[in-house]
Write an enzyme that holds these catalytic residues in place. Structure first.
Site, mmCIF file in Angstrom:
data_model
loop_
_atom_site.group_PDB
_atom_site.id
_atom_site.type_symbol
_atom_site.label_atom_id
_atom_site.label_comp_id
_atom_site.label_asym_id
_atom_site.label_seq_id
_atom_site.Cartn_x
_atom_site.Cartn_y
_atom_site.Cartn_z
ATOM 1 N N HIS A 74 -12.427 -9.969 10.594
ATOM 2 C CA HIS A 74 -13.041 -11.141 9.964
ATOM 3 C C HIS A 74 -12.442 -12.423 10.518
ATOM 4 O O HIS A 74 -11.256 -12.475 10.838
ATOM 5 C CB HIS A 74 -12.805 -11.103 8.449
ATOM 6 N N TYR A 203 -11.825 -14.368 -2.551
ATOM 7 C CA TYR A 203 -10.790 -14.562 -3.577
ATOM 8 C C TYR A 203 -11.365 -15.560 -4.580
ATOM 9 O O TYR A 203 -11.625 -16.709 -4.222
ATOM 10 C CB TYR A 203 -9.507 -15.139 -2.959
ATOM 11 N N PRO A 295 0.062 -8.193 -4.793
ATOM 12 C CA PRO A 295 -0.865 -7.923 -3.688
ATOM 13 C C PRO A 295 -1.751 -9.100 -3.258
ATOM 14 O O PRO A 295 -2.424 -9.016 -2.228
ATOM 15 C CB PRO A 295 -1.732 -6.767 -4.212
ATOM 16 N N LYS A 299 0.471 -8.949 1.723
ATOM 17 C CA LYS A 299 1.652 -9.001 2.598
ATOM 18 C C LYS A 299 2.514 -7.732 2.615
ATOM 19 O O LYS A 299 3.323 -7.543 3.524
ATOM 20 C CB LYS A 299 2.559 -10.173 2.179
ATOM 21 N N TYR A 387 -1.570 -16.322 5.987
ATOM 22 C CA TYR A 387 -2.398 -15.161 5.679
ATOM 23 C C TYR A 387 -2.533 -14.232 6.896
ATOM 24 O O TYR A 387 -2.377 -13.019 6.771
ATOM 25 C CB TYR A 387 -3.772 -15.616 5.166
HETATM 26 P P1 RFL Z 1 5.429 3.247 0.388
HETATM 27 O O1 RFL Z 1 4.059 3.105 0.949
HETATM 28 O O2 RFL Z 1 5.582 3.229 -1.078
HETATM 29 O O3 RFL Z 1 6.016 4.600 0.973
HETATM 30 C C1 RFL Z 1 7.209 5.157 0.486
HETATM 31 C C2 RFL Z 1 7.174 6.654 0.702
HETATM 32 O O4 RFL Z 1 8.423 7.223 0.300
HETATM 33 C C3 RFL Z 1 8.185 8.406 -0.450
HETATM 34 N N1 RFL Z 1 9.359 8.661 -1.308
HETATM 35 C C4 RFL Z 1 10.330 9.531 -0.999
HETATM 36 N N2 RFL Z 1 10.498 10.354 0.048
HETATM 37 C C5 RFL Z 1 11.613 11.108 0.083
HETATM 38 N N3 RFL Z 1 12.567 11.078 -0.891
HETATM 39 C C6 RFL Z 1 12.446 10.285 -1.960
HETATM 40 N N4 RFL Z 1 13.393 10.273 -2.901
HETATM 41 C C7 RFL Z 1 11.289 9.453 -2.044
HETATM 42 N N5 RFL Z 1 10.840 8.542 -2.944
HETATM 43 C C8 RFL Z 1 9.671 8.073 -2.479
HETATM 44 C C9 RFL Z 1 6.907 8.101 -1.209
HETATM 45 O O5 RFL Z 1 6.262 9.302 -1.627
HETATM 46 C C10 RFL Z 1 6.104 7.326 -0.169
HETATM 47 O O6 RFL Z 1 5.305 8.163 0.626
HETATM 48 O O7 RFL Z 1 6.425 2.131 0.979
HETATM 49 P P2 RFL Z 1 6.446 1.391 2.401
HETATM 50 O O8 RFL Z 1 6.383 2.381 3.540
HETATM 51 O O9 RFL Z 1 7.568 0.448 2.319
HETATM 52 O O10 RFL Z 1 5.060 0.569 2.469
HETATM 53 C C11 RFL Z 1 4.802 -0.501 1.608
HETATM 54 C C12 RFL Z 1 3.298 -0.599 1.312
HETATM 55 O O11 RFL Z 1 2.828 0.664 0.890
HETATM 56 C C13 RFL Z 1 2.980 -1.669 0.261
HETATM 57 O O12 RFL Z 1 3.769 -2.813 0.465
HETATM 58 C C14 RFL Z 1 1.492 -2.082 0.305
HETATM 59 O O13 RFL Z 1 0.654 -1.043 -0.124
HETATM 60 C C15 RFL Z 1 1.248 -3.314 -0.601
HETATM 61 N N6 RFL Z 1 -0.161 -3.722 -0.645
HETATM 62 C C16 RFL Z 1 -0.726 -4.461 0.368
HETATM 63 N N7 RFL Z 1 -0.015 -4.754 1.485
HETATM 64 C C17 RFL Z 1 -0.610 -5.401 2.532
HETATM 65 O O14 RFL Z 1 0.076 -5.676 3.525
HETATM 66 N N8 RFL Z 1 -1.943 -5.770 2.507
HETATM 67 C C18 RFL Z 1 -2.735 -5.503 1.442
HETATM 68 O O15 RFL Z 1 -3.931 -5.806 1.477
HETATM 69 C C19 RFL Z 1 -2.121 -4.866 0.296
HETATM 70 N N9 RFL Z 1 -2.859 -4.576 -0.785
HETATM 71 C C20 RFL Z 1 -0.952 -3.371 -1.752
HETATM 72 C C21 RFL Z 1 -2.308 -3.820 -1.796
HETATM 73 C C22 RFL Z 1 -0.455 -2.577 -2.777
HETATM 74 C C23 RFL Z 1 -1.266 -2.252 -3.839
HETATM 75 N N10 RFL Z 1 -0.725 -1.423 -4.845
HETATM 76 C C24 RFL Z 1 -1.350 -0.247 -5.291
HETATM 77 C C25 RFL Z 1 0.656 -1.645 -5.251
HETATM 78 C C26 RFL Z 1 -3.126 -3.509 -2.855
HETATM 79 C C27 RFL Z 1 -2.608 -2.751 -3.908
HETATM 80 C C28 RFL Z 1 -3.530 -2.487 -5.058
HETATM 81 C C1 PHB Z 2 -7.627 -4.536 -0.503
HETATM 82 O O1 PHB Z 2 -8.663 -4.454 0.194
HETATM 83 O O2 PHB Z 2 -7.165 -3.563 -1.115
HETATM 84 C C2 PHB Z 2 -6.925 -5.834 -0.620
HETATM 85 C C3 PHB Z 2 -7.395 -6.931 0.078
HETATM 86 C C4 PHB Z 2 -6.742 -8.166 -0.047
HETATM 87 C C5 PHB Z 2 -5.626 -8.258 -0.860
HETATM 88 C C6 PHB Z 2 -5.155 -7.160 -1.551
HETATM 89 C C7 PHB Z 2 -5.803 -5.933 -1.429
HETATM 90 O O3 PHB Z 2 -5.018 -9.468 -0.998
#
Ligand code: RFL
Ligand code: PHB
Length: 395
Positions: A74, A203, A295, A299, A387
């Site tokens: 985008h 947004y 979220p 980031k 962003y």
């Molecule tokens: P993760 O993805 O949580 O992975 C950690 C892994 O460690 C495992 N684990 C263990 N393994 C061994 N021994 C243990 N004792 C353990 N304990 C846990 C877990 O099972 C898991 O597989 O962390 P990581 O790698 O640091 O990655 C971080 C991201 O996942 C997170 O920051 C993002 O998802 C946040 N986020 C977004 N980030 C973006 O950059 N762009 C986005 O658009 C965005 N949207 C979001 C998001 C997070 C969301 N939620 C659900 C919190 C949207 C949402 C709704």
């Molecule tokens: C998503 O598509 O899950 C999403 C997009 C933008 C955000 C957070 C989550 O800021």
């Protein structure tokens, strides 16, 4: 019997898998330990937006092929308030950087495949993971796999185990400083089988609360609406969700929200957390294990990727030349970017959401900020460069 590796990695999320991949490319051995199964890891729906630098990193590391075929690229995003929609052309404002929409679990699938194709060692479905000797020169990861006790001795351990991080909890009390903010709202997220309602993310800030229109695939859309973080998914019928989304996204020009079967519902809380320093002894924390963002700024995954980029380079310098400067500087280098990501995520969150304690003054101030943001090129540029991702400061 102990096994040995150079870098033991706890967690097969984006941070752990990308680190393992980058290390492999630098000729450094690692073993990844993950408590969930491969299917669970590859099936968890989370982030959607990648910064340009994250895309470049995945591409340079040879895991961007499917991303370039299937992602949506985008030019920018839309901001919607007072029933009007304003386009922020980030590509133009940042000299060509784009917003890439490619789901986190697709990044995970690409990384798992790359690891397994390269005969990398990733152990899914292990239990009872603990760290030993992180203060010593021979730290170890102990765990059980198929009921059998295992021990892996490592030169270093990377704690990439997400926000509840067992690795972080292995650091003795008093070492880490924790900075924390909990927001009084959460996101209700849904996945919907429908065509897209918009060509780019929307947004929306409304008197009733925030809403976000995102996408996953031509017939799978991702929508969020601000809710009480303690609410229950069961309190939200499909009807109630659509009614609320229609109200928050309504425009003066009759824009229509595409609806369809809701195939997933989830409530997520929102907080900002940083622990400092991101290293103790031979344990290095990366990604959500060290910092969590709300979220709104998209980031979290991007900060995780930026951490492991710094860490992989530091390990490379250490193993190639015995140079420890990168490892010594790891925490400070990462934290500069992390705090800017925290600031941006907090700013986006407080600008777009409504808190129960907000007064009419707060709402008027938010609307003035959005008005400024959508009419001042300087303000738009600041939003855009954060962003799409600030430059890495070591290029
Ligand atoms: P993760 O993805 O949580 O992975 C950690 C892994 O460690 C495992 N684990 C263990 N393994 C061994 N021994 C243990 N004792 C353990 N304990 C846990 C877990 O099972 C898991 O597989 O962390 P990581 O790698 O640091 O990655 C971080 C991201 O996942 C997170 O920051 C993002 O998802 C946040 N986020 C977004 N980030 C973006 O950059 N762009 C986005 O658009 C965005 N949207 C979001 C998001 C997070 C969301 N939620 C659900 C919190 C949207 C949402 C709704
Ligand atoms: C998503 O598509 O899950 C999403 C997009 C933008 C955000 C957070 C989550 O800021």
């Amino acid at each position: 019997m102990s096994e040995r590796t150079q870098v033991g990695i706890v967690g097969a999320g984006p941070a752990g898998l990308l680190l393992a991949h980058l290390l492999h490319r630098a000729g450094i051995e690692s073993i990844v330990i993950e408590t969930r199964t491969r299917a669970e890891v590859e099936g968890t729906i989370r982030a959607g937006v990648l910064e340009q630098g994250t895309v470049d990193m995945l591409t340079e590391a040879g895991v961007g092929e499917r991303l370039h075929r299937e992602a949506f690229f985008h030019r920018g995003v839309y901001l919607r308030f007072n029933g009007e929609t304003h386009h922020i052309d980030m590509q133009e404002l940042t000299g060509g950087k784009r917003v890439t929409v490619y789901a986190q679990h697709e990044v995970i699938k690409d990384l798992v495949k790359a690891r397994l194709d390269a005969k990398g060692d990733v152990r899914f479905g292990v239990a009872d993971v603990k760290l030993e000797g992180i203060d010593s020169s021979r730290p170890a990861i102990v765990f059980t796999q198929d009921g059998e006790a295992k021990r892996i001795e490592c030169d270093f351990i990377a704690g990439c185990d997400g926000s509840h991080s067992m690795s972080r909890h292995s650091i003795p009390p008093g070492v880490l400083t924790r900075h924390d903010r909990v927001y009084p709202f959460g996101w209700f997220g849904i996945s919907v089988e429908a065509p897209p309602s918009s060509d780019e993310l929307i947004y929306a800030s409304h008197d009733r609360g925030f809403a976000l229109v995102s996408t996953r695939a031509p017939m799978l859309q991702r929508l969020y609406l601000q809710c009480d973080p303690n609410d229950k998914v069961g309190n939200w019928s499909d009807d109630r969700i659509w009614t609320e989304l229609r109200k928050r996204l309504e425009t003066k020009d009759g824009w229509v929200l595409e609806e369809g079967p809701i195939v997933q519902k989830i409530i997520v809380g929102m907080r900002s957390v940083v622990v400092e320093p991101m290293r103790h002894g031979r344990l290095f924390l990366a990604g959500d294990a060290a910092h969590v963002v709300p979220p709104t700024g998209a980031k979290g995954l991007n900060l995780a990727a930026a951490d492991v980029r710094v860490l992989a380079r530091a390990f490379d310098a250490f193993y190639r030349r015995g140079d420890e400067a990168g490892l010594e500087g790891y925490s400070a280098t990462c934290l500069r970017r992390v705090w800017k990501g925290q600031r941006f995520s907090w700013w986006m969150t407080t600008m777009l959401h409504r808190a129960d304690t907000d007064t009419s003054f707060d709402r008027k101030r938010q609307l003035a900020e959005l008005d400024y943001l959508t009419t001042s090129r300087a303000a738009m540029t600041s939003l855009a460069e954060n962003y799409v991702g600030l430059p890495f400061d070591d290029r």
